[in-house]
Enzyme design. Structure first.
Site, PDB file in Angstrom:
ATOM      1  N   LYS A  18     105.232  38.215  61.529  1.00  0.00           N
ATOM      2  CA  LYS A  18     105.826  39.561  61.538  1.00  0.00           C
ATOM      3  C   LYS A  18     106.943  39.665  62.578  1.00  0.00           C
ATOM      4  CE  LYS A  18     101.912  41.653  62.432  1.00  0.00           C
ATOM      5  NZ  LYS A  18     101.055  40.426  62.540  1.00  0.00           N
ATOM      6  N   ARG A  93      98.210  50.087  62.256  1.00  0.00           N
ATOM      7  CA  ARG A  93      97.114  49.123  62.145  1.00  0.00           C
ATOM      8  C   ARG A  93      95.822  49.764  61.696  1.00  0.00           C
ATOM      9  NH1 ARG A  93      99.486  45.102  65.817  1.00  0.00           N
ATOM     10  NH2 ARG A  93      98.119  43.316  65.737  1.00  0.00           N
ATOM     11  N   ARG A 132     101.779  28.664  69.083  1.00  0.00           N
ATOM     12  CA  ARG A 132     102.862  29.562  69.511  1.00  0.00           C
ATOM     13  C   ARG A 132     103.081  29.455  71.026  1.00  0.00           C
ATOM     14  NH1 ARG A 132     102.481  35.461  67.620  1.00  0.00           N
ATOM     15  NH2 ARG A 132     100.334  35.148  68.264  1.00  0.00           N
ATOM     16  N   ARG A 165     100.232  32.907  74.870  1.00  0.00           N
ATOM     17  CA  ARG A 165      99.832  34.299  75.033  1.00  0.00           C
ATOM     18  C   ARG A 165      98.355  34.394  75.414  1.00  0.00           C
ATOM     19  NH1 ARG A 165     102.024  37.871  70.053  1.00  0.00           N
ATOM     20  NH2 ARG A 165      99.829  38.457  69.954  1.00  0.00           N
ATOM     21  N   ARG A 176      90.808  38.912  66.399  1.00  0.00           N
ATOM     22  CA  ARG A 176      91.989  39.572  65.819  1.00  0.00           C
ATOM     23  C   ARG A 176      91.961  39.482  64.293  1.00  0.00           C
ATOM     24  NH1 ARG A 176      96.078  36.239  68.974  1.00  0.00           N
ATOM     25  NH2 ARG A 176      97.742  37.232  67.757  1.00  0.00           N
TER      26      ARG A 176
HETATM   27  P1  AP5 Z   1     104.907  35.477  64.943  1.00  0.00           P
HETATM   28  O1  AP5 Z   1     106.210  35.858  64.331  1.00  0.00           O
HETATM   29  O2  AP5 Z   1     104.749  35.602  66.412  1.00  0.00           O
HETATM   30  O3  AP5 Z   1     103.708  36.204  64.153  1.00  0.00           O
HETATM   31  P2  AP5 Z   1     103.163  37.684  64.241  1.00  0.00           P
HETATM   32  O4  AP5 Z   1     102.731  38.083  62.873  1.00  0.00           O
HETATM   33  O5  AP5 Z   1     104.141  38.578  64.945  1.00  0.00           O
HETATM   34  O6  AP5 Z   1     101.887  37.405  65.105  1.00  0.00           O
HETATM   35  P3  AP5 Z   1     101.202  38.201  66.276  1.00  0.00           P
HETATM   36  O7  AP5 Z   1     100.088  37.327  66.731  1.00  0.00           O
HETATM   37  O8  AP5 Z   1     102.196  38.659  67.302  1.00  0.00           O
HETATM   38  O9  AP5 Z   1     100.644  39.424  65.523  1.00  0.00           O
HETATM   39  P4  AP5 Z   1      99.528  40.325  66.009  1.00  0.00           P
HETATM   40  O10 AP5 Z   1      99.569  41.389  64.979  1.00  0.00           O
HETATM   41  O11 AP5 Z   1      98.220  39.674  66.243  1.00  0.00           O
HETATM   42  O12 AP5 Z   1      99.983  40.686  67.482  1.00  0.00           O
HETATM   43  P5  AP5 Z   1     100.762  41.909  68.139  1.00  0.00           P
HETATM   44  O13 AP5 Z   1     101.676  41.347  69.126  1.00  0.00           O
HETATM   45  O14 AP5 Z   1     101.267  42.856  67.127  1.00  0.00           O
HETATM   46  O15 AP5 Z   1     104.599  33.970  64.478  1.00  0.00           O
HETATM   47  C1  AP5 Z   1     103.440  33.294  64.933  1.00  0.00           C
HETATM   48  C2  AP5 Z   1     103.778  31.811  65.202  1.00  0.00           C
HETATM   49  O16 AP5 Z   1     104.107  31.195  63.965  1.00  0.00           O
HETATM   50  C3  AP5 Z   1     105.007  31.605  66.118  1.00  0.00           C
HETATM   51  O17 AP5 Z   1     104.777  30.470  66.893  1.00  0.00           O
HETATM   52  C4  AP5 Z   1     106.166  31.368  65.141  1.00  0.00           C
HETATM   53  O18 AP5 Z   1     107.189  30.564  65.708  1.00  0.00           O
HETATM   54  C5  AP5 Z   1     105.448  30.655  64.007  1.00  0.00           C
HETATM   55  N1  AP5 Z   1     106.040  30.928  62.702  1.00  0.00           N
HETATM   56  C6  AP5 Z   1     106.595  32.098  62.256  1.00  0.00           C
HETATM   57  N2  AP5 Z   1     107.016  31.962  60.984  1.00  0.00           N
HETATM   58  C7  AP5 Z   1     106.682  30.696  60.614  1.00  0.00           C
HETATM   59  C8  AP5 Z   1     106.833  29.949  59.400  1.00  0.00           C
HETATM   60  N3  AP5 Z   1     107.412  30.495  58.312  1.00  0.00           N
HETATM   61  N4  AP5 Z   1     106.380  28.678  59.369  1.00  0.00           N
HETATM   62  C9  AP5 Z   1     105.777  28.097  60.464  1.00  0.00           C
HETATM   63  N5  AP5 Z   1     105.617  28.757  61.641  1.00  0.00           N
HETATM   64  C10 AP5 Z   1     106.053  30.042  61.707  1.00  0.00           C
HETATM   65  O19 AP5 Z   1      99.538  42.643  68.871  1.00  0.00           O
HETATM   66  C11 AP5 Z   1      98.847  42.044  69.929  1.00  0.00           C
HETATM   67  C12 AP5 Z   1      97.723  42.961  70.380  1.00  0.00           C
HETATM   68  O20 AP5 Z   1      98.288  44.207  70.849  1.00  0.00           O
HETATM   69  C13 AP5 Z   1      96.725  43.384  69.306  1.00  0.00           C
HETATM   70  O21 AP5 Z   1      95.702  42.423  69.123  1.00  0.00           O
HETATM   71  C14 AP5 Z   1      96.206  44.691  69.885  1.00  0.00           C
HETATM   72  O22 AP5 Z   1      95.301  44.458  70.925  1.00  0.00           O
HETATM   73  C15 AP5 Z   1      97.461  45.306  70.477  1.00  0.00           C
HETATM   74  N6  AP5 Z   1      98.187  46.150  69.527  1.00  0.00           N
HETATM   75  C16 AP5 Z   1      99.433  45.927  69.028  1.00  0.00           C
HETATM   76  N7  AP5 Z   1      99.769  46.896  68.186  1.00  0.00           N
HETATM   77  C17 AP5 Z   1      98.721  47.747  68.136  1.00  0.00           C
HETATM   78  C18 AP5 Z   1      98.470  48.948  67.415  1.00  0.00           C
HETATM   79  N8  AP5 Z   1      99.362  49.451  66.553  1.00  0.00           N
HETATM   80  N9  AP5 Z   1      97.287  49.565  67.624  1.00  0.00           N
HETATM   81  C19 AP5 Z   1      96.371  49.070  68.471  1.00  0.00           C
HETATM   82  N10 AP5 Z   1      96.542  47.939  69.184  1.00  0.00           N
HETATM   83  C20 AP5 Z   1      97.715  47.282  69.011  1.00  0.00           C
END
Ligand code: AP5
Length: 222
Positions: A18, A93, A132, A165, A176
């Site tokens: 994402k 979410r 990552r 991370r 997660r």
């Molecule tokens: P990446 O692009 O980083 O993936 P992502 O979907 O953004 O993954 P996240 O782990 O950041 O999502 P998340 O929803 O768990 O975390 P968030 O930060 O929102 O890609 C992942 C890896 O794959 C990278 O190394 C990249 O290089 C690689 N990659 C990408 N595309 C690729 C491809 N095509 N092929 C191969 N490799 C590839 O949230 C973190 C925490 O914050 C949550 O757990 C929660 O505690 C809190 N939080 C955030 N938002 C909320 C909310 N709205 N409500 C409540 N808590 C929240």
């Protein structure tokens, strides 16, 4: 030329890509990228009150309370940069968050135009999260094999040392994924019911996925 605001929700499990794709979409369509995960990590790094409250939830892989995240979203939505429209990455979410976003957009005479869902199998998600590496200074995201930094350890852009991370360890990754399936996956039906869900294969190279997302945006007129 930008003629009206466009609001795009990017949905997908943790590690689906994402963040990687939201940055590219925001650039391609001239939108503000709102990542609640990035905003929370910034609060944690600065040791603010919301950051201190969020940290333990995040490190366990649980959702941060809606009020904390909702306040951050509101600030972003009311910023000048958000007037052209936004790509929402990691928000909503939960069903409650989806309704809050609907309400906030309605006050601005806007609504979600399209919800793009990145579909990636669980095994691939775990590989992506475990490999990552992120830049703590500028937020750039790498992967040890799929997208390694040029020198293997430091950010290509700003030279800072890359880090794993705090929530990319085994226990938090499992939690997660569980939380995603229980709380976030039901949103697919919500947006499908409105006829605005586009399901996109999130496998393949980032360029291939970006191309599919652009195809998914075709039905949206600006
Ligand atoms: P990446 O692009 O980083 O993936 P992502 O979907 O953004 O993954 P996240 O782990 O950041 O999502 P998340 O929803 O768990 O975390 P968030 O930060 O929102 O890609 C992942 C890896 O794959 C990278 O190394 C990249 O290089 C690689 N990659 C990408 N595309 C690729 C491809 N095509 N092929 C191969 N490799 C590839 O949230 C973190 C925490 O914050 C949550 O757990 C929660 O505690 C809190 N939080 C955030 N938002 C909320 C909310 N709205 N409500 C409540 N808590 C929240």
């Amino acid at each position: 030329m930008v003629t009206r605001a466009l609001d795009v929700v990017l949905l997908g499990p943790p590690g689906a890509g994402k963040g990687t794709q939201a940055r590219r979409l925001a650039e391609a369509f001239v939108l503000l990228h709102i990542s609640t995960g990035d905003l929370l990590r910034d609060e944690v790094a600065r040791g603010t009150a919301p950051g201190l409250e969020a940290k333990a939830f995040m490190n366990r892989g649980e959702l941060v309370p809606d009020e904390v995240v909702g306040r951050m979203l509101l600030r972003q939505l009311h910023s000048q940069q958000a007037s052209v429209g936004c790509v929402y990455d990691g928000y909503p979410r939960t069903t409650a968050q989806a309704h809050l976003l609907d309400g906030l957009l309605a006050e601005l005479n806007r609504r979600i135009d399209v919800a793009l869902f990145l579909d990636v199998p669980d095994e691939e998600l775990v590989t992506r999260m475990a490999g990552r590496r992120s830049c703590p200074a500028c937020g750039s995201v790498y992967h040890l094999t799929a997208h390694p930094p040029k020198d293997g350890a430091n950010c290509d852009g700003c030279g800072s040392g890359l880090v794993l991370r705090d929530d990319d360890h085994d226990g938090a990754i499992r939690e997660r994924l569980r939380v995603y399936k229980a709380a976030t996956a039901p949103l697919l039906d919500l947006y499908r019911g409105r006829g605005i869900l586009r399901e996109i294969a999130g496998t393949g190279t980032p360029d291939q996925v970006h191309g599919r997302l652009r195809d998914g945006m075709r039905s949206v007129k600006r």
